[in-house]
Design an enzyme around this catalytic site. Structure first.
Site, PDB file in Angstrom:
ATOM      1  N   GLU A   1       0.863  -1.187   0.000  1.00 26.76           N
ATOM      2  CA  GLU A   1       0.000   0.000   0.000  1.00 26.76           C
ATOM      3  C   GLU A   1       0.892   1.227   0.000  1.00 26.76           C
ATOM      4  O   GLU A   1       1.902   1.277   0.722  1.00 26.76           O
ATOM      5  CB  GLU A   1      -0.898   0.003   1.242  1.00 26.76           C
ATOM      6  CG  GLU A   1      -1.719   1.270   1.423  1.00 26.76           C
ATOM      7  CD  GLU A   1      -2.571   1.237   2.693  1.00 26.76           C
ATOM      8  OE1 GLU A   1      -3.009   0.144   3.085  1.00 26.76           O
ATOM      9  OE2 GLU A   1      -2.778   2.311   3.287  1.00 26.76           O
TER      10      GLU A   1
ATOM     11  N   GLU B   1      -2.695  11.763   3.402  1.00 27.31           N
ATOM     12  CA  GLU B   1      -3.388  11.229   4.574  1.00 27.31           C
ATOM     13  C   GLU B   1      -3.153  12.137   5.776  1.00 27.31           C
ATOM     14  O   GLU B   1      -2.080  12.700   5.953  1.00 27.31           O
ATOM     15  CB  GLU B   1      -2.909   9.812   4.892  1.00 27.31           C
ATOM     16  CG  GLU B   1      -3.766   9.103   5.938  1.00 27.31           C
ATOM     17  CD  GLU B   1      -3.408   7.643   6.121  1.00 27.31           C
ATOM     18  OE1 GLU B   1      -4.299   6.879   6.547  1.00 27.31           O
ATOM     19  OE2 GLU B   1      -2.250   7.267   5.844  1.00 27.31           O
TER      20      GLU B   1
END
Length: 329
Positions: free
Chosen positions: A140, A145
């Site tokens: 990932e 974020e």
């Protein structure tokens, strides 16, 4: 013994001084998403949030009918509901999570973003993850974020075991963690916080957003961020979607905000073709746990989500375009 020592020293120097331009090649346009393109190229997910957020991901039809998703020829928007009280028995506040149908391996992603979700209880993310899985197999890559009132973007990798990052790398960001193994430190992953002003949250939005570029190769994964008003945005990044010529990643782009190298992590066993994902969850494992110390009180994260829809008026993504380039053969 001497040759081993020299090899070790060279390995450390390469990892610490990795310069993206040194190993770059030309990348050609592969896919472009703008406005209504997103509607046919992405799937609206409806499963339970794997990060345990107080959120109800809805399908595309529901999202379009309730204006949680909107697209015209020039812009694509997706957001959380900011009108309804959420009853205690509901799964959570309506929101959107989308995943691309296609997947890419070595690639260059150029996101022109005008606005990202902001505010207390929010946890927006733009990332890529293995299409084959199951997670964390195939890896990932978190590109954007953060949670609550954060002002600095966090880029991270999450992998299967035996993948770590050297502390010294050629980037401007601040290393937060170095072990990419998702089973370590409650899936913290190996993260780098941006030190570029206005890289996340309200600062990003008030400045008109900017360009977020990810270059993924078997040599490294690097991220750059240019604010909307930055004087040094490369022409090939700023160019319109109609002028998509081949690009050489990193050429005259300056030092990346974050770089992840493979001196302590074998690339091929840990990464395979990735889909692109955008979502907005609320509370959950990170935003919920960080809420009490985020300056978001009084009250709890769940109370804010359930009873204060007005708090989520600015909780939306506004995307101008997403361009994807792949290596020229």
């Amino acid at each position: 013994m001497l040759s081993l020592d020299i090899f070790s020293i060279l390995t450390l120097l390469l990892s610490a001084k990795f310069v993206p331009t040194a190993l770059s090649q030309s990348y050609a346009p592969n896919a472009q998403f703008k406005g209504k393109d997103f509607l046919g190229a992405f799937n609206w997910e409806t499963f339970d949030d794997p990060t345990h957020g107080r959120v109800n991901f809805v399908n595309q039809g529901t999202a379009l009918n309730t204006n949680l998703s909107y697209a015209d020829d020039d812009v694509f928007i997706m957001r959380a509901d900011y009108h309804q009280i959420v009853p205690s028995y509901a799964r959570g506040r309506d929101s959107v999570r989308i995943t691309s149908h296609d997947a890419w391996d070595e690639s260059l992603l150029i996101l022109d973003l005008a606005h990202m979700p902001e505010g207390c209880a929010t946890w927006p993310a733009y990332w890529t993850a293995s299409k084959n899985g199951p997670w964390p197999h195939g890896g990932e890559v978190d590109i954007i974020e953060g949670v609550n009132l954060n002002s600095n973007n966090l880029a991270s990798l999450h992998t299967t075991p035996n993948c770590t990052m050297p502390q010294a790398r050629n980037h401007t960001g601040q290393v937060i963690s170095s072990n990419c193994d998702a089973a370590v430190n409650y899936n913290q992953g190996c993260g780098v916080a941006s030190t570029t002003p206005n890289s996340y949250g309200s600062g990003f939005n008030n400045n008109g957003g900017g360009w977020i570029v990810t270059w993924r190769s078997s040599n490294a994964i690097s991220h750059w961020f240019w604010p909307r008003n930055a004087p040094n945005v490369p022409n090939e990044i700023r160019q319109s979607e109609s002028d998509c010529d081949p690009i050489t990643p990193g050429d005259n782009w300056g030092t990346p905000d974050s770089t992840f190298v493979w001196s302590q992590c074998d690339y091929n066993p840990h990464f395979d073709p990735h889909q692109i994902i955008f979502d907005l969850t609320l509370c959950g494992d990170w935003a919920g746990n960080a809420f009490p110390t985020a300056g978001c009180g009084p009250g709890t994260c769940q109370d804010l989500v359930n009873n204060h829809p007005e708090a989520f008026q600015n909780a939306f993504w506004e995307i101008n375009s997403l361009r994807i380039y792949t290596p020229q053969s």
